[in-house]
Design an enzyme around this catalytic site. Structure first.
Site, PDB file in Angstrom:
ATOM      1  N   VAL A 160      69.988  40.511  94.600  1.00 30.43           N
ATOM      2  CA  VAL A 160      69.178  41.516  93.923  1.00 30.43           C
ATOM      3  C   VAL A 160      67.754  41.481  94.478  1.00 30.43           C
ATOM      4  O   VAL A 160      67.151  40.417  94.625  1.00 30.43           O
ATOM      5  CB  VAL A 160      69.194  41.304  92.386  1.00 30.43           C
ATOM      6  CG1 VAL A 160      68.364  42.378  91.687  1.00 30.43           C
ATOM      7  CG2 VAL A 160      70.626  41.332  91.856  1.00 30.43           C
ATOM      8  N   ASP A 179      81.359  36.224  82.335  1.00 31.28           N
ATOM      9  CA  ASP A 179      80.348  35.430  83.045  1.00 31.28           C
ATOM     10  C   ASP A 179      79.055  35.370  82.232  1.00 31.28           C
ATOM     11  O   ASP A 179      77.965  35.435  82.786  1.00 31.28           O
ATOM     12  CB  ASP A 179      80.105  36.056  84.427  1.00 31.28           C
ATOM     13  CG  ASP A 179      79.450  35.088  85.401  1.00 31.28           C
ATOM     14  OD1 ASP A 179      79.342  33.880  85.081  1.00 31.28           O
ATOM     15  OD2 ASP A 179      79.030  35.531  86.485  1.00 31.28           O
TER      16      ASP A 179
HETATM   17  P1  ADP Z   1      75.374  37.987  90.952  1.00 36.20           P
HETATM   18  O1  ADP Z   1      76.464  38.944  90.582  1.00 36.20           O
HETATM   19  O2  ADP Z   1      75.355  37.711  92.401  1.00 36.20           O
HETATM   20  O3  ADP Z   1      75.368  36.754  90.096  1.00 36.20           O
HETATM   21  P2  ADP Z   1      73.183  39.038  89.323  1.00 36.20           P
HETATM   22  O4  ADP Z   1      73.361  40.452  88.908  1.00 36.20           O
HETATM   23  O5  ADP Z   1      73.468  37.986  88.306  1.00 36.20           O
HETATM   24  O6  ADP Z   1      73.984  38.778  90.680  1.00 36.20           O
HETATM   25  O7  ADP Z   1      71.678  38.885  89.831  1.00 36.20           O
HETATM   26  C1  ADP Z   1      71.224  37.666  90.400  1.00 36.20           C
HETATM   27  C2  ADP Z   1      69.844  37.311  89.876  1.00 36.20           C
HETATM   28  O8  ADP Z   1      68.902  38.348  90.218  1.00 36.20           O
HETATM   29  C3  ADP Z   1      69.751  37.179  88.357  1.00 36.20           C
HETATM   30  O9  ADP Z   1      70.105  35.884  87.938  1.00 36.20           O
HETATM   31  C4  ADP Z   1      68.283  37.489  88.102  1.00 36.20           C
HETATM   32  O10 ADP Z   1      67.483  36.353  88.340  1.00 36.20           O
HETATM   33  C5  ADP Z   1      67.955  38.541  89.172  1.00 36.20           C
HETATM   34  N1  ADP Z   1      68.100  39.910  88.643  1.00 36.20           N
HETATM   35  C6  ADP Z   1      69.260  40.597  88.542  1.00 36.20           C
HETATM   36  N2  ADP Z   1      69.071  41.826  88.023  1.00 36.20           N
HETATM   37  C7  ADP Z   1      67.746  41.936  87.774  1.00 36.20           C
HETATM   38  C8  ADP Z   1      66.904  42.999  87.221  1.00 36.20           C
HETATM   39  N3  ADP Z   1      67.427  44.161  86.842  1.00 36.20           N
HETATM   40  N4  ADP Z   1      65.576  42.749  87.097  1.00 36.20           N
HETATM   41  C9  ADP Z   1      65.069  41.562  87.478  1.00 36.20           C
HETATM   42  N5  ADP Z   1      65.794  40.534  87.997  1.00 36.20           N
HETATM   43  C10 ADP Z   1      67.119  40.713  88.154  1.00 36.20           C
HETATM   44 MG    MG Z   2      74.892  36.483  88.130  1.00 37.60          MG
END
Ligand code: ADP
Ligand code: MG
Length: 312
Positions: free
Chosen positions: A50, A161
Site C-alpha cells: 500500500v 484476517d
Molecule cells: P496486505 O493485504 O498485504 O496485508 P493491507 O491492506 O493490510 O495489505 O495493507 C498493509 C498495510 O498498509 C497496513 O497494515 C497499513 O499499515 C497500511 N495501510 C493499508 N491501507 C491503508 C490506508 N487506507 N491508509 C493508510 N494506511 C494503510
Molecule cells: Mg494486511
C-alpha cells in the site's frame, strides 16, 4: 449537452480514443495513472503493498491524498483473489470499514490498483505503541471493530484476517477495518468455508477448528477478534504480541511443527494470558471469544451489547 454530443461524435470517428480518456471526470471511480503522484510507502502484508499518492489531475498540488493497494507479485493464482478483494470492498458501506474510492487500470487493462481513502494514522499496530490510549478509548475502538464486523457478517462475508495490523485508524475516536484479502462469502445455508491454500497463514489469530480442519466461519472471526482485543489491550507491544506469547508457551518448537504444537496447546485449554490491568469483564469476554466449541462464542451483535454495558 452539445459538448457531449460532439465528444460522442469524435469518439465514434476515432474508435481508439477511450471514453474515459476524453471525459476524465465522467466516472469518479476511474483513476488515471498519470495523475497519481507517489508520496510514500504505507505498508505491506503477504500479498499487497500500500502506497500513499496524491491524485492531482489539475497538476497544481491541490489533489486529494489516496491510499493505493497493488499486488506485490502478479501471477494468475493471486490475480483472481485480487479481483474478488476489489469487488468485495466496492460493495461495502459502513463507517467502520475503509472506503473504496476506485481503481486504476493500466493501459491494456491487466494490472489493476485499488484506490481507497487514506487513513493518516496507519494501522492499530503502528498507532498503539505510540499513543497512550485510555481504557474508554480502547473499549470504544474494540466496539467499533465489532460494529464493522457485524455489518460484514450481515452480508454473509467472513473476514478471516482480523488483526491489529488490518484495523486502520482515522483519528483518536474512529477505527475502520481494512484488508479484505482473505474475505470469503458464505452462501445462505452454509456455515463454514473450507480453505485449500495454506502456507503463510496468521495461525496465532486462528481458531482451533481453523487450525485443525481449515474450517472458517462467523465464529472463527470472533476468535480472531479476541486476539485483536488482546493486541489492543497490550498496545501492540512486540514482546507481548500473540506470536511472542505463543512461542514462549511452545518453547523451542521447530518452525514446521508450529501448527501441531499450537493445536495441542489450545486443546489443553491454554490461551493467551490476560493483559495487565485488563478489567475482569473484558478478560471474560476475551475468554468467551476463545471457547473451543465455536457454538459457545458470542456473536458480534452480543459483543457490541457487552461493550456498551461495560463502557457505561
Ligand atoms: P496486505 O493485504 O498485504 O496485508 P493491507 O491492506 O493490510 O495489505 O495493507 C498493509 C498495510 O498498509 C497496513 O497494515 C497499513 O499499515 C497500511 N495501510 C493499508 N491501507 C491503508 C490506508 N487506507 N491508509 C493508510 N494506511 C494503510
Ligand atoms: Mg494486511
Amino acid at each position: 449537452l452539445t459538448v457531449l454530443r460532439e465528444l460522442t461524435d469524435i469518439i465514434i470517428k476515432n474508435p481508439d480514443i477511450s471514453p474515459s480518456e476524453t471525459l476524465p471526470d465522467s466516472d469518479p471511480s476511474v483513476f488515471h495513472k498519470r495523475y497519481l503522484k507517489k508520496m510514500r510507502d504505507l505498508g505491506e502484508g503477504h500479498f499487497g503493498k500500500v502506497t500513499l499518492y496524491q491524485y492531482d489531475p489539475a497538476n497544481d498540488g491541490t489533489g486529494e491524498r489516496v491510499a493505493v493497494k497493488a499486488l506485490k507479485q502478479e501471477n494468475s493464482q493471486v490475480l483472481e483473489g485480487w479481483m474478488k478483494e476489489i469487488d468485495i470492498l466496492k460493495s461495502l458501506y459502513h463507517s467502520n470499514i475503509v472506503k473504496y474510492k476506485g481503481c486504476c487500470t493500466e493501459l491494456g487493462g491487466q494490472v489493476v490498483q485499488l484506490i481507497m481513502e487514506y487513513l493518516p494514522q496507519g494501522s492499530l499496530k503502528e498507532y498503539l505503541p505510540k499513543h497512550k490510549l485510555g481504557r474508554p478509548q480502547s473499549l470504544m475502538f474494540a466496539q467499533q471493530i465489532c460494529q464493522g464486523m457485524e455489518y460484514l457478517h450481515s452480508k454473509r462475508y467472513i473476514h478471516r484476517d482480523l488483526a491489529a495490523r488490518n484495523v486502520l485508524v482515522e483519528n483518536e475516536s474512529l477505527v475502520k477495518i481494512g484488508d479484505f484479502g482473505l474475505t470469503k462469502y458464505i452462501p445462505e445455508g452454509d456455515i463454514y468455508y473450507r480453505v485449500r491454500e495454506d502456507g503463510d497463514s496468521p495461525v496465532f489469530w486462528y481458531a482451533l477448528e481453523c487450525l485443525k480442519e481449515n474450517k472458517f466461519s462467523f465464529a472463527s472471526d470472533v476468535w480472531s477478534f479476541g486476539v485483536t482485543l488482546y493486541e489492543i489491550l497490550t498496545r501492540c507491544v512486540h514482546r507481548q504480541s500473540p506470536q511472542e506469547k505463543f512461542r514462549e508457551m511452545m518453547q523451542g518448537t521447530q518452525e514446521q511443527m508450529t501448527v501441531m504444537v499450537l493445536i495441542k496447546l489450545l486443546e489443553k485449554q491454554h490461551r493467551l494470558p490476560g493483559p495487565e490491568n485488563c478489567p475482569h469483564e473484558v478478560k471474560i469476554l476475551m475468554q468467551q471469544c476463545w471457547a473451543a466449541d465455536s457454538a459457545q462464542r458470542p456473536s458480534f451483535e452480543t459483543l457490541i451489547e457487552k461493550f456498551e454495558a461495560i463502557r457505561q
